[in-house]
Scaffold this motif. Structure first.
Motif, PDB file in Angstrom:
ATOM      1  N   MET A 162      19.613 -34.002  -6.769  1.00 23.80           N
ATOM      2  CA  MET A 162      18.991 -32.759  -7.221  1.00 23.80           C
ATOM      3  C   MET A 162      20.056 -31.703  -7.495  1.00 23.80           C
ATOM      4  N   TYR A 163      21.088 -31.652  -6.663  1.00 22.47           N
ATOM      5  CA  TYR A 163      22.179 -30.695  -6.856  1.00 22.47           C
ATOM      6  C   TYR A 163      22.878 -30.905  -8.198  1.00 22.47           C
ATOM      7  N   ILE A 164      23.130 -32.171  -8.567  1.00 17.59           N
ATOM      8  CA  ILE A 164      23.802 -32.452  -9.835  1.00 17.59           C
ATOM      9  C   ILE A 164      22.964 -31.953 -11.006  1.00 17.59           C
ATOM     10  N   ARG A 165      21.674 -32.218 -10.950  1.00 14.45           N
ATOM     11  CA  ARG A 165      20.792 -31.804 -12.043  1.00 14.45           C
ATOM     12  C   ARG A 165      20.659 -30.286 -12.130  1.00 14.45           C
ATOM     13  N   THR A 166      20.431 -29.640 -10.997  1.00 17.87           N
ATOM     14  CA  THR A 166      20.256 -28.185 -11.022  1.00 17.87           C
ATOM     15  C   THR A 166      21.572 -27.479 -11.305  1.00 17.87           C
ATOM     16  N   SER A 167      22.689 -28.027 -10.822  1.00 19.65           N
ATOM     17  CA  SER A 167      23.992 -27.445 -11.106  1.00 19.65           C
ATOM     18  C   SER A 167      24.286 -27.486 -12.602  1.00 19.65           C
ATOM     19  N   ALA A 168      23.935 -28.595 -13.252  1.00 10.63           N
ATOM     20  CA  ALA A 168      24.129 -28.701 -14.700  1.00 10.63           C
ATOM     21  C   ALA A 168      23.300 -27.654 -15.438  1.00 10.63           C
ATOM     22  N   ARG A 169      22.054 -27.457 -15.014  1.00  6.72           N
ATOM     23  CA  ARG A 169      21.204 -26.467 -15.662  1.00  6.72           C
ATOM     24  C   ARG A 169      21.737 -25.048 -15.446  1.00  6.72           C
ATOM     25  N   VAL A 170      22.189 -24.752 -14.223  1.00  3.38           N
ATOM     26  CA  VAL A 170      22.752 -23.429 -13.948  1.00  3.38           C
ATOM     27  C   VAL A 170      24.011 -23.214 -14.781  1.00  3.38           C
ATOM     28  N   GLY A 171      24.883 -24.220 -14.843  1.00  2.00           N
ATOM     29  CA  GLY A 171      26.104 -24.091 -15.626  1.00  2.00           C
ATOM     30  C   GLY A 171      25.834 -23.901 -17.102  1.00  2.00           C
ATOM     31  N   ALA A 172      24.758 -24.508 -17.605  1.00  3.78           N
ATOM     32  CA  ALA A 172      24.432 -24.406 -19.028  1.00  3.78           C
ATOM     33  C   ALA A 172      23.764 -23.084 -19.371  1.00  3.78           C
ATOM     34  N   SER A 173      23.003 -22.520 -18.450  1.00  5.86           N
ATOM     35  CA  SER A 173      22.198 -21.337 -18.768  1.00  5.86           C
ATOM     36  C   SER A 173      22.801 -20.019 -18.307  1.00  5.86           C
ATOM     37  N   ILE A 174      23.743 -20.068 -17.342  1.00  6.18           N
ATOM     38  CA  ILE A 174      24.333 -18.835 -16.813  1.00  6.18           C
ATOM     39  C   ILE A 174      25.843 -18.907 -16.971  1.00  6.18           C
ATOM     40  N   PRO A 175      26.441 -18.042 -17.778  1.00  4.09           N
ATOM     41  CA  PRO A 175      27.897 -18.073 -17.988  1.00  4.09           C
ATOM     42  C   PRO A 175      28.669 -17.759 -16.715  1.00  4.09           C
ATOM     43  N   GLY A 176      29.905 -18.284 -16.647  1.00  2.73           N
ATOM     44  CA  GLY A 176      30.771 -17.992 -15.515  1.00  2.73           C
ATOM     45  C   GLY A 176      30.285 -18.622 -14.222  1.00  2.73           C
ATOM     46  N   SER A 177      30.641 -17.986 -13.107  1.00  2.00           N
ATOM     47  CA  SER A 177      30.295 -18.515 -11.788  1.00  2.00           C
ATOM     48  C   SER A 177      29.205 -17.712 -11.094  1.00  2.00           C
ATOM     49  N   GLY A 178      28.517 -16.859 -11.846  1.00  2.00           N
ATOM     50  CA  GLY A 178      27.466 -16.043 -11.241  1.00  2.00           C
ATOM     51  C   GLY A 178      26.335 -16.884 -10.683  1.00  2.00           C
ATOM     52  N   GLY A 179      25.990 -17.955 -11.389  1.00  2.00           N
ATOM     53  CA  GLY A 179      24.923 -18.821 -10.905  1.00  2.00           C
ATOM     54  C   GLY A 179      25.287 -19.510  -9.607  1.00  2.00           C
ATOM     55  N   LEU A 180      26.561 -19.924  -9.483  1.00  2.00           N
ATOM     56  CA  LEU A 180      27.023 -20.560  -8.250  1.00  2.00           C
ATOM     57  C   LEU A 180      26.978 -19.576  -7.088  1.00  2.00           C
ATOM     58  N   ALA A 181      27.450 -18.343  -7.328  1.00  2.00           N
ATOM     59  CA  ALA A 181      27.459 -17.336  -6.270  1.00  2.00           C
ATOM     60  C   ALA A 181      26.053 -17.042  -5.767  1.00  2.00           C
ATOM     61  N   MET A 182      25.112 -16.874  -6.680  1.00  2.00           N
ATOM     62  CA  MET A 182      23.743 -16.577  -6.273  1.00  2.00           C
ATOM     63  C   MET A 182      23.061 -17.801  -5.676  1.00  2.00           C
ATOM     64  N   GLY A 183      23.417 -19.002  -6.162  1.00  2.00           N
ATOM     65  CA  GLY A 183      22.870 -20.215  -5.567  1.00  2.00           C
ATOM     66  C   GLY A 183      23.274 -20.347  -4.110  1.00  2.00           C
ATOM     67  N   LEU A 184      24.535 -20.056  -3.818  1.00  2.49           N
ATOM     68  CA  LEU A 184      25.002 -20.090  -2.432  1.00  2.49           C
ATOM     69  C   LEU A 184      24.323 -18.999  -1.607  1.00  2.49           C
ATOM     70  N   ALA A 185      24.084 -17.835  -2.222  1.00  2.00           N
ATOM     71  CA  ALA A 185      23.386 -16.768  -1.505  1.00  2.00           C
ATOM     72  C   ALA A 185      21.961 -17.199  -1.141  1.00  2.00           C
ATOM     73  N   VAL A 186      21.279 -17.858  -2.065  1.00  2.00           N
ATOM     74  CA  VAL A 186      19.936 -18.374  -1.792  1.00  2.00           C
ATOM     75  C   VAL A 186      19.986 -19.391  -0.651  1.00  2.00           C
ATOM     76  N   ALA A 187      20.981 -20.297  -0.703  1.00  3.55           N
ATOM     77  CA  ALA A 187      21.131 -21.297   0.360  1.00  3.55           C
ATOM     78  C   ALA A 187      21.386 -20.628   1.702  1.00  3.55           C
ATOM     79  N   ALA A 188      22.222 -19.579   1.713  1.00  2.00           N
ATOM     80  CA  ALA A 188      22.531 -18.873   2.960  1.00  2.00           C
ATOM     81  C   ALA A 188      21.273 -18.248   3.561  1.00  2.00           C
ATOM     82  N   VAL A 189      20.426 -17.681   2.711  1.00  2.00           N
ATOM     83  CA  VAL A 189      19.177 -17.080   3.192  1.00  2.00           C
ATOM     84  C   VAL A 189      18.255 -18.155   3.770  1.00  2.00           C
ATOM     85  N   LEU A 190      18.145 -19.286   3.105  1.00  2.00           N
ATOM     86  CA  LEU A 190      17.289 -20.375   3.590  1.00  2.00           C
ATOM     87  C   LEU A 190      17.760 -20.912   4.938  1.00  2.00           C
ATOM     88  N   LEU A 191      19.076 -20.831   5.193  1.00  2.00           N
ATOM     89  CA  LEU A 191      19.651 -21.387   6.418  1.00  2.00           C
ATOM     90  C   LEU A 191      19.716 -20.380   7.569  1.00  2.00           C
TER      91      LEU A 191
END
Length: 301
Positions: A162-191
């Motif tokens: 699931m990470y590979i698929r969603t990471s590809a979509r985030v990389g394609a739709s959001i320029p730069g590393s903003g999607g990665l930063a917010m993805g990690l923030a979402v993960a941090a909140v869930l944990l």
């Protein structure tokens, strides 16, 4: 959304190898914190540190994102939280090398589903054989695998795909590393619920925070940044097979950092996965892939 083919696909290969080197050594460092913080506590602390670092460095602007972009990031964050948590829970019970080998079933199955060329399928088969030998070594070797640990790593494998698929979509739709930063923030909140009990321990022993920061860099910031960049340059199916290098590096990290032995059978398995990765790399060099993001994950409305 599709991205044009990268003029330098070997750069993507180098990024995947860098990720494969960084991740298992970060896991080996994290394993030394398990007796004090527990695997889920280490996961929460590591992801929170990584998210904070990237948010400060990248400074994303999520208020400008569309609803589909937000959905992609939320799914990405969920996959990050579950994949990392169950992986750490597994390596608390089974050796690092076999754990990574079993977890690789996730991206391996994904690569097999997405492949469209006979040569890709052959290399997937070679990687499967290597994974099988690593699994057999873990079952019949000196260190039998804990059944619950195997269940945890299989769950992690599903979330890795699931990470590979969603990471590809985030990389394609959001320029730069903003999607990665917010993805990690979402993960941090869930944990947060599993991370709260570690706060008192870390405050009483601040050196644990330093070890957690090293783990965050090696296991989150560096590999995820590399993989997000690699997925902009490589087809997902090729990316999945290249990740077959990771069990080899995990075995090396387990031996160097944790003193876990590497048997002849395990070394043979390593040779097979390296061969699969090399074959895939040569295939990229012979053909320039026309479509980097194949079969994007369907997002809900």
């Amino acid at each position: 959304m599709q991205s044009p083919a990268s003029p330098r696909p070997l750069t993507g290969v180098a990024l995947v190898i860098g990720s494969c080197l960084s991740l298992p050594f970060g896991a080996a460092v994290a394993a030394q914190l398990f007796p004090v913080l527990g695997p889920w506590g280490v996961t929460s602390l590591r992801v929170a540190i990584a998210a904070l670092l990237l948010l400060v460095i990248v400074r994303p602007r999520p208020l400008r994102w569309t609803r589909p972009q937000w959905i992609a990031v939320l799914l990405f964050g969920l996959s990050l939280a579950a994949m990392n948590g169950f992986f750490y829970a597994a390596i608390d019970r089974i050796p690092l090398g076999p754990a990574v080998a079993i977890e690789f079933l996730g991206p391996l199955v994904l690569a097999a589903v997405l492949t469209r060329r006979v040569s890709d399928a052959v290399w997937v088969g070679v990687a499967v054989l290597g994974m099988s030998l690593l699994f057999v070594d873990g079952v019949v070797g000196a260190d039998p695998l804990d059944p619950l640990g195997v269940v945890f790593i299989l769950i992690a494998a599903a979330f890795w795909a699931m990470y590979i698929r969603t990471s590809a979509r985030v990389g394609a739709s959001i320029p730069g590393s903003g999607g990665l930063a917010m993805g990690l923030a979402v993960a941090a909140v869930l944990l947060i619920p599993v991370g709260v009990p570690t706060v008192g321990t870390v405050v009483a022993a601040p050196h644990l925070l330093l070890l957690a920061a090293v783990t965050a860099l090696l296991s989150s910031v560096i590999p995820y940044s590399f993989e997000l960049a690699a997925l902009r340059r490589l087809p997902q199916r090729v990316f999945g097979v290249l990740l077959s290098l990771e069990p080899a590096f995990a075995t090396l990290a387990g031996w160097l950092v944790l003193g876990q032995s590497a048997t002849p059978l395990r070394m043979l398995a390593i040779a097979l996965v390296v061969a699969a990765s090399a074959g895939t790399t040569l295939g990229i060099r012979r053909r320039r892939e026309p479509d980097v993001f194949t079969a994007p994950i369907p997002l809900p409305d």
